[in-house]
Design a protein around this motif. Structure first.
Motif, PDB file in Angstrom:
ATOM      1  N   VAL A 128     -17.070  -4.402  -2.909  1.00  0.00           N
ATOM      2  CA  VAL A 128     -17.010  -5.437  -3.986  1.00  0.00           C
ATOM      3  C   VAL A 128     -16.616  -5.073  -5.583  1.00  0.00           C
ATOM      4  CG1 VAL A 128     -18.595  -7.093  -5.156  1.00  0.00           C
ATOM      5  CG2 VAL A 128     -18.757  -6.813  -2.776  1.00  0.00           C
ATOM      6  N   GLU A 129     -17.094  -3.719  -5.930  1.00  0.00           N
ATOM      7  CA  GLU A 129     -16.990  -3.059  -7.125  1.00  0.00           C
ATOM      8  C   GLU A 129     -15.446  -2.862  -7.347  1.00  0.00           C
ATOM      9  OE1 GLU A 129     -19.268   0.496  -7.855  1.00  0.00           O
ATOM     10  OE2 GLU A 129     -20.893  -0.738  -7.907  1.00  0.00           O
ATOM     11  N   ALA A 130     -14.816  -2.554  -6.151  1.00  0.00           N
ATOM     12  CA  ALA A 130     -13.122  -2.554  -6.358  1.00  0.00           C
ATOM     13  C   ALA A 130     -12.411  -3.779  -6.388  1.00  0.00           C
ATOM     14  CB  ALA A 130     -12.678  -2.002  -5.023  1.00  0.00           C
ATOM     15  N   LEU A 131     -13.096  -5.199  -5.797  1.00  0.00           N
ATOM     16  CA  LEU A 131     -12.475  -6.138  -6.047  1.00  0.00           C
ATOM     17  C   LEU A 131     -12.577  -6.578  -7.623  1.00  0.00           C
ATOM     18  CD1 LEU A 131     -13.538  -7.738  -2.635  1.00  0.00           C
ATOM     19  CD2 LEU A 131     -11.055  -7.557  -3.445  1.00  0.00           C
ATOM     20  N   ASP A 132     -13.997  -6.424  -8.058  1.00  0.00           N
ATOM     21  CA  ASP A 132     -14.017  -6.808  -9.331  1.00  0.00           C
ATOM     22  C   ASP A 132     -13.280  -5.981 -10.393  1.00  0.00           C
ATOM     23  OD1 ASP A 132     -16.038  -8.555  -8.745  1.00  0.00           O
ATOM     24  OD2 ASP A 132     -17.777  -7.187  -8.758  1.00  0.00           O
ATOM     25  N   HIS A 133     -13.114  -4.773 -10.044  1.00  0.00           N
ATOM     26  CA  HIS A 133     -12.162  -3.856 -10.901  1.00  0.00           C
ATOM     27  C   HIS A 133     -10.827  -4.409 -10.791  1.00  0.00           C
ATOM     28  CE1 HIS A 133     -11.315  -0.530 -13.072  1.00  0.00           C
ATOM     29  NE2 HIS A 133     -10.220  -0.213 -12.299  1.00  0.00           N
ATOM     30  N   ILE A 134     -10.163  -4.677  -9.857  1.00  0.00           N
ATOM     31  CA  ILE A 134      -8.826  -5.262  -9.660  1.00  0.00           C
ATOM     32  C   ILE A 134      -8.612  -6.506 -10.377  1.00  0.00           C
ATOM     33  CG2 ILE A 134      -7.087  -6.138  -8.396  1.00  0.00           C
ATOM     34  CD1 ILE A 134      -8.232  -4.171  -6.209  1.00  0.00           C
ATOM     35  N   ARG A 135      -9.811  -7.454 -10.278  1.00  0.00           N
ATOM     36  CA  ARG A 135      -9.813  -8.880 -10.944  1.00  0.00           C
ATOM     37  C   ARG A 135      -9.787  -8.663 -12.340  1.00  0.00           C
ATOM     38  NH1 ARG A 135      -8.461 -13.870  -8.874  1.00  0.00           N
ATOM     39  NH2 ARG A 135     -10.287 -14.622 -10.299  1.00  0.00           N
ATOM     40  N   THR A 136     -10.518  -7.700 -12.763  1.00  0.00           N
ATOM     41  CA  THR A 136     -10.673  -7.355 -14.362  1.00  0.00           C
ATOM     42  C   THR A 136      -9.338  -7.126 -14.923  1.00  0.00           C
ATOM     43  OG1 THR A 136     -12.982  -7.100 -13.956  1.00  0.00           O
ATOM     44  CG2 THR A 136     -11.996  -6.240 -15.989  1.00  0.00           C
ATOM     45  N   ALA A 137      -8.797  -6.208 -14.190  1.00  0.00           N
ATOM     46  CA  ALA A 137      -7.489  -5.273 -14.704  1.00  0.00           C
ATOM     47  C   ALA A 137      -6.495  -6.649 -14.537  1.00  0.00           C
ATOM     48  CB  ALA A 137      -7.097  -4.242 -13.931  1.00  0.00           C
ATOM     49  N   ARG A 138      -6.585  -7.246 -13.399  1.00  0.00           N
ATOM     50  CA  ARG A 138      -5.327  -8.290 -12.965  1.00  0.00           C
ATOM     51  C   ARG A 138      -5.964  -9.527 -12.506  1.00  0.00           C
ATOM     52  NH1 ARG A 138      -0.040  -7.948 -13.124  1.00  0.00           N
ATOM     53  NH2 ARG A 138       0.959  -9.382 -11.711  1.00  0.00           N
ATOM     54  N   PRO A 139      -6.125 -10.454 -13.529  1.00  0.00           N
ATOM     55  CA  PRO A 139      -7.123 -11.767 -13.423  1.00  0.00           C
ATOM     56  C   PRO A 139      -6.190 -12.382 -12.231  1.00  0.00           C
ATOM     57  CG  PRO A 139      -7.222 -11.239 -15.681  1.00  0.00           C
ATOM     58  CD  PRO A 139      -6.237 -10.260 -15.133  1.00  0.00           C
ATOM     59  N   GLU A 140      -5.044 -12.546 -12.411  1.00  0.00           N
ATOM     60  CA  GLU A 140      -4.374 -13.417 -11.645  1.00  0.00           C
ATOM     61  C   GLU A 140      -4.338 -13.005 -10.077  1.00  0.00           C
ATOM     62  OE1 GLU A 140      -0.862 -10.933 -13.474  1.00  0.00           O
ATOM     63  OE2 GLU A 140      -3.363 -11.424 -13.992  1.00  0.00           O
ATOM     64  N   ALA A 141      -4.839 -11.797  -9.638  1.00  0.00           N
ATOM     65  CA  ALA A 141      -4.660 -10.996  -8.573  1.00  0.00           C
ATOM     66  C   ALA A 141      -5.776 -11.705  -7.534  1.00  0.00           C
ATOM     67  CB  ALA A 141      -5.018  -9.657  -8.414  1.00  0.00           C
ATOM     68  N   ARG A 142      -5.331 -12.346  -6.263  1.00  0.00           N
ATOM     69  CA  ARG A 142      -6.110 -12.858  -5.457  1.00  0.00           C
ATOM     70  C   ARG A 142      -6.638 -12.003  -4.159  1.00  0.00           C
ATOM     71  NH1 ARG A 142      -5.010 -18.814  -4.253  1.00  0.00           N
ATOM     72  NH2 ARG A 142      -4.877 -19.647  -6.445  1.00  0.00           N
ATOM     73  N   VAL A 143      -5.961 -10.631  -4.079  1.00  0.00           N
ATOM     74  CA  VAL A 143      -6.097  -9.746  -3.196  1.00  0.00           C
ATOM     75  C   VAL A 143      -6.212 -10.541  -1.877  1.00  0.00           C
ATOM     76  CG1 VAL A 143      -7.291  -7.695  -2.761  1.00  0.00           C
ATOM     77  CG2 VAL A 143      -7.607  -8.731  -5.043  1.00  0.00           C
ATOM     78  N   GLY A 144      -5.323 -11.190  -1.507  1.00  0.00           N
ATOM     79  CA  GLY A 144      -5.367 -12.109  -0.416  1.00  0.00           C
ATOM     80  C   GLY A 144      -5.718 -11.340   1.266  1.00  0.00           C
ATOM     81  N   TYR A 145      -5.317  -9.868   1.193  1.00  0.00           N
ATOM     82  CA  TYR A 145      -5.732  -9.348   2.388  1.00  0.00           C
ATOM     83  C   TYR A 145      -6.992  -8.314   2.009  1.00  0.00           C
ATOM     84  CZ  TYR A 145      -1.354 -11.564   3.129  1.00  0.00           C
ATOM     85  OH  TYR A 145      -0.201 -12.563   3.156  1.00  0.00           O
ATOM     86  N   ALA A 146      -7.995  -8.705   1.249  1.00  0.00           N
ATOM     87  CA  ALA A 146      -8.963  -7.930   1.195  1.00  0.00           C
ATOM     88  C   ALA A 146      -9.966  -7.556   2.262  1.00  0.00           C
ATOM     89  CB  ALA A 146      -9.641  -8.429  -0.089  1.00  0.00           C
ATOM     90  N   GLU A 147      -9.974  -8.911   3.191  1.00  0.00           N
ATOM     91  CA  GLU A 147     -10.889  -8.933   4.398  1.00  0.00           C
ATOM     92  C   GLU A 147     -10.178  -7.873   5.245  1.00  0.00           C
ATOM     93  OE1 GLU A 147     -11.757 -12.673   2.463  1.00  0.00           O
ATOM     94  OE2 GLU A 147      -9.944 -11.473   2.844  1.00  0.00           O
ATOM     95  N   ASP A 148      -9.034  -7.862   5.226  1.00  0.00           N
ATOM     96  CA  ASP A 148      -8.222  -6.920   6.395  1.00  0.00           C
ATOM     97  C   ASP A 148      -8.318  -5.476   5.951  1.00  0.00           C
ATOM     98  OD1 ASP A 148      -7.260  -9.623   6.513  1.00  0.00           O
ATOM     99  OD2 ASP A 148      -5.135  -8.851   6.637  1.00  0.00           O
ATOM    100  N   ALA A 149      -8.249  -5.151   4.595  1.00  0.00           N
ATOM    101  CA  ALA A 149      -8.357  -3.832   4.085  1.00  0.00           C
ATOM    102  C   ALA A 149      -9.652  -3.312   4.139  1.00  0.00           C
ATOM    103  CB  ALA A 149      -8.090  -3.954   2.586  1.00  0.00           C
TER     104      ALA A 149
END
Length: 193
Positions: free
Chosen positions: A129-150
């Motif tokens: 979850v911290e990694a997802l928050d970090h990505i979205r903070t750096a790149r708010p438009e990111a949806r990280v659509g394959y996060a569950e897969d990763a």
């Protein structure tokens, strides 16, 4: 947040950036973007996740110091194969171990590129979850659509049992709901793989 003028790229760590493709219609602008990425940001490794195109010849012709991995996959919303994460993360970790700076990108920098960057962060020991928050903070438009897969890939790759892997996947699903991002259907999660 993008700290560059020309390139659509965001720094996640000193050795990992995420973003979108170089300009495909204006080669002069693409050249400015490439110079900014390689000179200003110090990027020397590209992981290109686009399915229908790549810039390997153009990039390496204009910046021969760049190591370029094309891992093209379609952005269909369906399950990303483990091999895709294996190859991209292995490449990135090898580059990073040798003082490289990696740029994971796709066409728009919303799903595939950020998902690959997310897997790299997970492989480096970041909390899901911290990694997802970090990505979205750096790149708010990111949806990280394959996060569950990763996260499932990373959990199993790290030797977690099935219950722990599902727990991590559920944390990502809860994060997605809290962030107001669309949820994939159960068929898209591919839990029976």
């Amino acid at each position: 947040m993008n700290e560059l003028k020309w390139a659509d790229a965001c720094r996640l760590t000193d050795q990992l950036w995420v973003g979108s493709e170089l300009d495909q219609t204006d080669k002069e602008r693409a050249y400015l973007q490439l110079n900014e990425l390689t000179i200003s940001a110090g990027i020397n490794s590209f992981i290109d996740c686009r399915y229908d195109s790549d810039d390997i010849d153009w990039v390496t012709g204009n910046a021969p110091q760049v190591d370029y991995l094309h891992l093209g996959v379609e952005d269909t919303g369906l399950w990303m194969p483990d091999g895709w994460f294996d190859e991209g993360v292995d490449f990135a970790l090898d580059q990073i171990a040798n003082s490289g700076v990696v740029f994971a990108h796709c066409q728009a920098g919303i799903n595939r590129g950020p998902s690959m960057a997310y897997a790299i962060l997970l492989a480096q020991g970041w909390d899901a979850v911290e990694a997802l928050d970090h990505i979205r903070t750096a790149r708010p438009e990111a949806r990280v659509g394959y996060a569950e897969d990763a996260v499932l890939w990373a959990s199993l790759h790290a030797g977690a049992d099935a219950d722990e892997a599902k727990q991590q996947m559920n944390r990502v699903r809860q994060w997605r709901a809290k962030a107001g991002l669309p949820r994939r259907s159960e068929e898209q999660y591919g839990e029976t793989r």
